[in-house]
Design a protein around this motif. Structure first.
Motif, PDB file in Angstrom:
ATOM      1  N   HIS A  54      17.757  54.045  24.311  1.00  0.00           N
ATOM      2  CA  HIS A  54      18.405  52.911  23.870  1.00  0.00           C
ATOM      3  C   HIS A  54      17.661  51.780  23.787  1.00  0.00           C
ATOM      4  O   HIS A  54      18.145  50.711  23.532  1.00  0.00           O
ATOM      5  N   HIS A  55      16.470  51.901  24.506  1.00  0.00           N
ATOM      6  CA  HIS A  55      15.412  50.580  24.862  1.00  0.00           C
ATOM      7  C   HIS A  55      14.059  51.148  24.228  1.00  0.00           C
ATOM      8  O   HIS A  55      13.016  51.121  25.061  1.00  0.00           O
ATOM      9  N   TYR A  56      13.904  51.413  22.993  1.00  0.00           N
ATOM     10  CA  TYR A  56      12.726  51.600  22.317  1.00  0.00           C
ATOM     11  C   TYR A  56      11.593  50.731  22.375  1.00  0.00           C
ATOM     12  O   TYR A  56      10.414  51.046  22.360  1.00  0.00           O
ATOM     13  N   LYS A  57      12.003  49.315  22.562  1.00  0.00           N
ATOM     14  CA  LYS A  57      10.996  48.502  22.918  1.00  0.00           C
ATOM     15  C   LYS A  57      10.499  48.319  24.188  1.00  0.00           C
ATOM     16  O   LYS A  57       9.396  47.451  24.127  1.00  0.00           O
ATOM     17  N   LEU A  58      10.664  48.925  25.018  1.00  0.00           N
ATOM     18  CA  LEU A  58      10.124  49.013  26.404  1.00  0.00           C
ATOM     19  C   LEU A  58       8.643  49.446  26.423  1.00  0.00           C
ATOM     20  O   LEU A  58       8.435  50.513  25.714  1.00  0.00           O
ATOM     21  N   GLN A  59       7.788  48.561  26.801  1.00  0.00           N
ATOM     22  CA  GLN A  59       6.331  48.903  27.087  1.00  0.00           C
ATOM     23  C   GLN A  59       6.171  49.631  28.417  1.00  0.00           C
ATOM     24  O   GLN A  59       6.372  48.918  29.643  1.00  0.00           O
ATOM     25  N   ILE A  60       5.805  50.876  28.505  1.00  0.00           N
ATOM     26  CA  ILE A  60       5.386  51.632  29.626  1.00  0.00           C
ATOM     27  C   ILE A  60       3.974  51.408  29.908  1.00  0.00           C
ATOM     28  O   ILE A  60       3.044  52.109  29.121  1.00  0.00           O
ATOM     29  N   HIS A  61       3.539  51.057  31.105  1.00  0.00           N
ATOM     30  CA  HIS A  61       2.224  50.799  31.595  1.00  0.00           C
ATOM     31  C   HIS A  61       1.960  51.972  32.694  1.00  0.00           C
ATOM     32  O   HIS A  61       2.698  51.961  33.609  1.00  0.00           O
ATOM     33  N   HIS A  62       0.827  52.664  32.673  1.00  0.00           N
ATOM     34  CA  HIS A  62       0.623  53.761  33.668  1.00  0.00           C
ATOM     35  C   HIS A  62      -0.267  53.204  34.925  1.00  0.00           C
ATOM     36  O   HIS A  62      -1.367  52.940  34.754  1.00  0.00           O
TER      37      HIS A  62
END
Length: 280
Positions: A107-115
């Motif tokens: 539901h939050h496809y715009k979330l940018q995940i950084h590793h």
């Protein structure tokens, strides 16, 4: 005598009646003064507008920092965070980490995940100094990670400056929290369901979650309620065993979720708990 007196008085009377003429120098001076006054008013109004804008921007910037105290009026998708760090170092469980990333984006496809793949001093500090990422999620571990004293200090500074860290179901993370933040957390386990503490969730994203969490099919690593610091609050518990809590640490927050999300089946509403924890 009268004629002489009249002749002497005539110039005085004429002088008193005659009006002084404004020269062009006087007109220029008056006009310049009016222009300068108008410019000063415009400058003062502009400074007030700039100060008001700066104060509004500062208030918005501090909104995330004080999120555990003053929350938005409703938990909605428009207020979800835009960026997050996810720890995926050698000590992390890659399967669980990948699944938790998928749940975070649900539901939050715009979330940018950084590793974030290391606790080494230089790399870890460089990641924490990022201005756009105000949340770190630490998925379950396979074994205890080595964290140097400098990395622990940087993590404390990151949270203290108004950021949020989320530790997900692992006894190893309980030990890390005790070492880094000086807690005295003690593990505990009770079978579910787990019930929402309406007094503690008020004013947090958890108040919009379900009032009851079912026992998931995966592992749960609970904490004794009495071992939670004074600045902490338990969100969900049963029989003195807490499965979701947060601790206010200076301007930031530390969140712990006891479920380790080791199975995609039977997780119920635990994905909402992950979202709420990331929004603290």
């Amino acid at each position: 005598l009268l004629t002489m007196a009249y002749g002497a008085a005539a110039p005085v009377s004429a002088m008193s009646v005659q009006k002084p003429k404004r020269t062009w120098q006087t007109k220029v001076a008056v006009g310049s003064a009016l222009v300068l006054a108008a410019v000063a008013c415009v400058v003062l109004l502009g400074e007030d507008a700039v100060n008001q804008t700066a104060s509004n921007e500062a208030a918005l910037a501090l909104g995330g920092s004080y999120y555990a105290v003053t929350k938005p009026p409703a938990f909605n998708f428009n207020r979800f965070i835009e960026n997050a760090w996810f720890y995926d170092g050698r000590s992390a469980n890659p399967d669980m980490e990948g699944f938790i990333e998928k749940l975070a984006r649900r539901h939050h496809y715009k979330l940018q995940i950084h590793h974030l793949n290391t606790f080494k001093d230089n790399e870890f500090r460089a990641a924490l100094f990022s201005e756009n990422v105000h949340c770190i999620v630490f998925p379950p571990l396979n074994y205890f990670p080595g964290i140097s004293g400098l990395a622990q200090k940087d993590l404390r500074g990151y949270v203290s400056s108004g950021n949020n860290v989320v530790f997900v179901g692992s006894y190893e993370w309980l030990s890390v929290m005790n070492d880094v933040f000086g807690f005295q957390l003690m593990s505990d386990y009770k079978d579910g369901p787990y019930f929402r503490n309406d007094r503690n969730v008020r004013g947090t994203p958890f108040q919009w979650s379900m009032s009851r969490l079912e026992q998931p099919d995966g592992s749960v690593y609970g904490v004794k309620v009495d071992s939670i610091p004074m600045d902490g609050k338990c969100m969900f518990d049963t029989m003195n065993a807490c499965v979701v809590f947060y601790v206010k640490y200076n301007l930031g927050t530390i969140v712990y979720i006891a479920f380790n999300y080791d199975t995609p089946y039977g997780i119920g509403h635990w994905d909402q708990i992950l979202h709420a924890g990331m929004m603290m």
